[in-house]
Design an enzyme around this catalytic site. Structure first.
Site, PDB file in Angstrom:
ATOM      1  N   HIS A  19       0.805  -1.226   0.000  1.00 18.78           N
ATOM      2  CA  HIS A  19       0.000   0.000   0.000  1.00 18.78           C
ATOM      3  C   HIS A  19       0.839   1.278   0.000  1.00 18.78           C
ATOM      4  O   HIS A  19       0.615   2.169  -0.837  1.00 18.78           O
ATOM      5  CB  HIS A  19      -0.953   0.001   1.194  1.00 18.78           C
ATOM      6  CG  HIS A  19      -2.114  -0.919   1.048  1.00 18.78           C
ATOM      7  ND1 HIS A  19      -3.408  -0.478   0.863  1.00 18.78           N
ATOM      8  CD2 HIS A  19      -2.195  -2.270   1.051  1.00 18.78           C
ATOM      9  CE1 HIS A  19      -4.227  -1.502   0.764  1.00 18.78           C
ATOM     10  NE2 HIS A  19      -3.508  -2.610   0.882  1.00 18.78           N
ATOM     11  N   ASP A 117      -5.254   6.513   1.181  1.00 16.56           N
ATOM     12  CA  ASP A 117      -5.528   5.114   0.858  1.00 16.56           C
ATOM     13  C   ASP A 117      -7.004   4.857   1.139  1.00 16.56           C
ATOM     14  O   ASP A 117      -7.534   5.253   2.186  1.00 16.56           O
ATOM     15  CB  ASP A 117      -4.655   4.204   1.731  1.00 16.56           C
ATOM     16  CG  ASP A 117      -4.706   2.753   1.295  1.00 16.56           C
ATOM     17  OD1 ASP A 117      -5.805   2.157   1.359  1.00 16.56           O
ATOM     18  OD2 ASP A 117      -3.671   2.206   0.890  1.00 16.56           O
TER      19      ASP A 117
END
Length: 677
Positions: A19, A117
Site C-alpha cells: 500500500h 488510501d
C-alpha cells in the site's frame, strides 16, 4: 521553510504490504505534475526512513505517525499482520489529525485536499470537518473494489443461499457487473471469517463511505473490466482508472541492484521457456507445497527463476538446488527485479499468489499466469485471470501438487497448446500500454485528477470541494425551513433552481421570495449565462428536480455543488436507484412469477414487494422511451449530488433510509411539505 506554492495537499498512508509504495509513487507523479503544490506525506517512521533517504521531490514533505505499537515493543514474530493493523487503526484517526495540524504550522499553508488510501475511510469525516475535498486511492482492481462496495448486498444474497451452496459453487450475479463468480473467491472479509474484526469492520465501513469522496482512483485501466467500470462509475463522483502503476509511476532507480545476476542468466535461456516463480513479500507456500512445486519443475525439466527467501530453501527436496543449478536450467535467488524479469523475452509464465501488483505487472509484460491464491484479493484476482480474462490458470485443488503443477505448466508453456491464452494476454498487454500512451484513458484520468486535487479552491483561495459540504453545513438537521433557506442563500450567494413544472410550486415555496428562474432543458446553459449577467454574481450552486440527471454534468463542468430534490418517497427513489439490480433479478425470475406475486428482497431495504407495484418504468412498459431512459440515468447519476433531498420524514421508512444514507453524500429527508411550509 520557504513555500513557492499556494496549495497544500495531505497524503494518508495505510502502512502495510504494498500500500505505501504504490501511493507514494502516485504522489511523486502528482508532485511532478503540480510543482507549486506542497504534499505532506504521512506514514510510519520506518517507511519514511527507508523511502526518503534522498529528496527526489522538493515538494513532498514526510511526516511520521505512530504505528500503534507500544514504544517498548520488540517484534518477536508473534503479532500477525492483522493484529498490527488493528493496533494501527486504533490510533490512526487521531494521528492523522494531529499530523495535519503540525504540517499546516510547518508549511504555513492550510491543507486544501486529502489524498488517502481507500482503506482509511474515516478520512472522509476529517475532510468534511475541514470542509475540503478528499481523494481515495484503491490500489487494487475493480473486481475487489466491487466486492467491498457491495458487501451488504452480497451478504444478503449469501444469507438466502448459504444452506444450498458451498465455496466451490459458481453464483450468478452475486457482484453487480460480474455475471458469475465462485463463492469461495469472494474476499473472505465480505462473507467469511471474523466479520467483527477491526480489519473487516474497516473494509465494510469503507464500502459505505467511499461514495462521498471527490474522486476514487483505481490502480488499473478502464478497458480491462468495462462492465465493472460501467456499473461503478455512476456510483462515485469521479471514478478514475489511473494505472497500471508500474507503467506510469515516476520511479527511482531500483532500490536493489540485480546482485544475483538474474537478467544475465535469463539471457542464456530460450524465448518464452522460463517459469518465473514468486509469491511476493508476504506469502510463502507451506513446506509440502514447496516440495511439490520443486518436484514438478524438475519432473518437466522446466527452466525456472525462483525468488525464494533463504529460510524457505531448507524445505526443498534434497539435492534439488545442486541438480538444477548444475544443469543450468534452474536458478533460485532471494530477490529478483520483478518488472525487468517479467519483461525479459525468455519468460513464458509467471507462477504467483495472484496479488494485484503481480497480476498487473504480468499483464503489462504479456506473460500468462499460474495462480495459487492465498488471501485478500488473491482469490478474486485469480477468478478474473482464469475465468474472465482467460489469460492464465489456477492451480488444481487449491494448492501445489506435483501432478497439478505439471499440468498447469504444460497448459501454459506448451507450444502445441491452442487455447488462445497467449493471444488474449497479448491483447490485454496492448490495451494496457495504449491506456498510458498519448491520449490514453489512464493519462486522461490522471489529468482529471490533477485538476481535482491541487486546483480545488474557490476564486478567493478558500479550499473548494464539489459542493463544499454545502448541505452538511447548511442543513445539519431537520430544523425550520426558513432558517435553512436563509443559510443556503447566504452560503451559496446565488442559487439557480431548475425543475419540472410539478416541482415548481413546492420548491418555489421552499426558497420564498428569492429570485428563481424556471427554464426548459435546452435552455439551461444559455439561461444560466443570462442570469449571471443579469444578477452580476456567478452561479455557485444548482438545486434541481432529481429527474434532471444531466444537471450533475453541468455542475461538474462549472465546479459547483448540486442538490437534487426527490419530490416523492424513499421507496420510489430506491426503486429507481436500484433499477439495474431489479431488472437483473427480474430477468432471473420472469418465467416463474406474475405481477401479483410478492417478491422478497427485490429492493434493498424493503423485505417484500408485489411485483406489479414496482414503477412500470423500472421493469415494464417501453424501457427505451425518453421518460424511462431519463429515470434510468437519474438512478445512476444521483449519487454525485452534494445532497439528495426527499419529501418525507426519516421515521417513516427507517430501513430504506438507512440503506440509502450509505450511498449518498448527504441524504436528507426534509419532512412532508404540507406540514412545514
Amino acid at each position: 521553510m520557504e513555500i513557492t506554492g499556494k496549495r497544500h495537499v495531505s497524503v494518508f498512508i495505510f502502512p502495510f504490504a504494498s500500500h505505501p509504495f504504490i501511493l507514494l509513487n502516485l504522489v511523486r507523479r502528482l508532485a511532478s505534475a503540480a510543482p507549486a503544490v506542497v504534499f505532506s506525506f504521512f506514514s510510519t517512521a520506518k517507511f519514511n526512513r527507508a523511502q526518503f533517504t534522498e529528496r527526489d521531490c522538493d515538494n513532498i514533505l514526510p511526516y511520521d505517525i505512530s504505528d500503534g505499537l507500544p514504544e517498548e515493543y520488540v517484534y518477536d514474530g508473534k503479532v500477525v499482520e492483522e493484529a498490527q493493523i488493528g493496533l494501527f487503526l486504533g490510533v490512526a484517526e487521531e494521528e492523522f489529525k494531529r499530523g495535519v495540524q503540525v504540517a499546516e504550522k510547518d508549511v504555513g499553508v492550510r491543507v486544501s485536499c486529502l489524498v488517502v488510501d481507500a482503506f482509511l475511510w474515516s478520512s472522509g469525516d476529517l475532510a468534511e470537518e475541514m470542509k475540503i475535498p478528499w481523494v481515495a486511492f484503491w490500489i487494487a482492481g475493480s473486481s475487489s473494489l466491487s466486492a467491498h462496495f457491495y458487501t451488504d448486498l452480497i451478504r444478503q444474497k449469501y444469507d438466502e443461499l448459504k444452506d444450498s451452496v458451498g465455496p466451490d459453487d459458481e453464483i450468478p450475479n452475486l457482484i453487480p457487473g460480474l455475471p458469475v463468480v465462485r463463492l469461495g473467491d469472494i474476499p473472505k472479509e465480505v462473507i467469511f471469517g471474523d466479520l467483527e474484526s477491526p480489519f473487516v469492520t474497516m473494509l465494510h465501513k469503507m464500502g459505505g463511505a467511499i461514495t462521498k469522496a471527490t474522486a476514487v482512483l483505481v490502480n488499473s485501466f478502464q478497458e480491462l473490466d468495462p462492465d465493472l467500470t460501467k456499473n461503478l462509475s455512476p456510483t462515485f463522483n469521479n471514478l478514475l482508472h489511473i494505472g497500471p502503476s508500474n507503467l506510469v509511476s515516476k520511479q527511482n532507480s531500483p532500490s536493489k541492484l540485480d546482485k544475483s545476476c538474474c537478467m544475465s542468466w535469463l539471457d542464456t535461456q530460450n524465448p518464452r521457456s522460463v517459469a518465473y516463480v514468486s509469491f511476493g513479500t508476504v506469502c510463502t507456500p507451506p513446506p509440502h507445497e514447496l516440495v511439490a512445486l520443486a518436484e514438478a519443475l524438475e519432473e518437466g525439466k522446466t527452466p525456472f527463476l525462483w525468488s525464494l527467501n533463504n529460510d524457505s530453501k531448507k524445505h526443498l527436496p534434497s539435492g534439488f538446488l545442486d541438480r538444477t543449478s548444475a544443469n543450468g536450467w534452474g536458478k533460485i535467488v532471494p530477490w529478483a527485479p520483478q518488472v525487468q524479469v517479467l519483461n525479459h523475452c525468455s519468460i513464458g509464465v509467471y507462477v504467483t499468489h495472484g496479488g494485484w501488483n503481480s497480476v498487473m505487472e504480468s499483464i503489462t509484460a504479456g506473460v500468462p499466469l499460474i495462480c495459487r491464491p492465498f488471501f485478500a484479493d488473491n482469490l478474486i484476482n485469480t477468478w478474473m485471470v482464469e475465468r474472465v480474462w482467460r489469460v492464465g490458470v489456477r492451480i488444481e485443488g487449491k494448492s501445489f501438487t506435483k501432478h497439478g503443477t505439471c499440468g498447469a505448466l504444460q497448459v501454459v508453456l506448451s507450444s502445441s497448446s491452442d487455447n488462445g491464452l497467449k493471444q488474449r494476454m497479448e491483447a490485454l498487454k496492448d490495451l494496457a500500454h495504449k491506456s498510458v500512451g498519448p491520449n490514453g484513458s489512464s493519462i486522461r484520468n490522471f489529468k482529471t485528477l490533477v485538476d481535482v486535487t491541487p486546483e480545488c479552491a474557490t476564486p478567493n483561495g478558500r479550499p473548494y470541494s464539489y459542493g463544499e459540504l454545502f448541505v452538511a453545513n447548511a442543513l445539519p438537521n431537520s430544523t425550520a425551513l426558513s432558517s435553512q433557506s436563509a443559510v443556503v442563500i447566504t452560503y451559496c450567494r446565488m442559487i439557480y433552481l431548475t425543475a419540472y413544472p410539478r416541482d415548481m410550486f413546492m420548491t418555489g415555496k421552499l426558497l420564498g421570495k428569492h429570485k428563481l428562474l424556471f427554464l426548459g432543458e435546452e435552455e439551461f446553459k444559455r439561461g444560466i449565462q443570462g442570469a449571471e449577467k443579469d444578477v452580476g454574481v456567478r452561479v455557485s450552486c444548482l438545486v434541481v428536480g432529481a429527474f434532471l440527471w444531466f444537471s450533475g454534468d453541468l455542475a461538474e463542468e462549472m465546479k459547483i455543488p448540486l442538490v437534487a430534490f426527490w419530490n416523492a418517497g424513499s421507496s420510489s427513489l430506491s426503486a429507481h436507484f436500484y433499477i439495474n439490480l431489479i431488472r437483473q433479478k427480474y430477468d432471473e425470475l420472469k418465467d416463474s412469477v406474475r405481477p401479483d406475486d410478492e417478491i422478497p428482497n427485490l429492493i434493498p431495504g424493503l423485505p417484500m414487494i408485489r411485483l406489479g407495484d414496482i414503477p412500470k418504468e423500472v421493469i415494464f412498459g417501453d424501457l427505451e422511451s425518453p421518460f424511462a431512459t431519463m429515470l434510468h440515468k437519474m438512478g445512476g447519476a444521483i449519487t454525485r449530488a452534494t445532497a439528495v433531498l426527499v419529501n418525507s420524514f426519516q421515521e417513516l421508512d427507517p430501513d430504506l433510509t438507512n440503506n440509502l444514507s450509505l450511498l449518498f453524500n448527504n441524504f436528507l429527508l426534509i419532512d412532508p411539505f404540507n406540514l412545514v411550509l
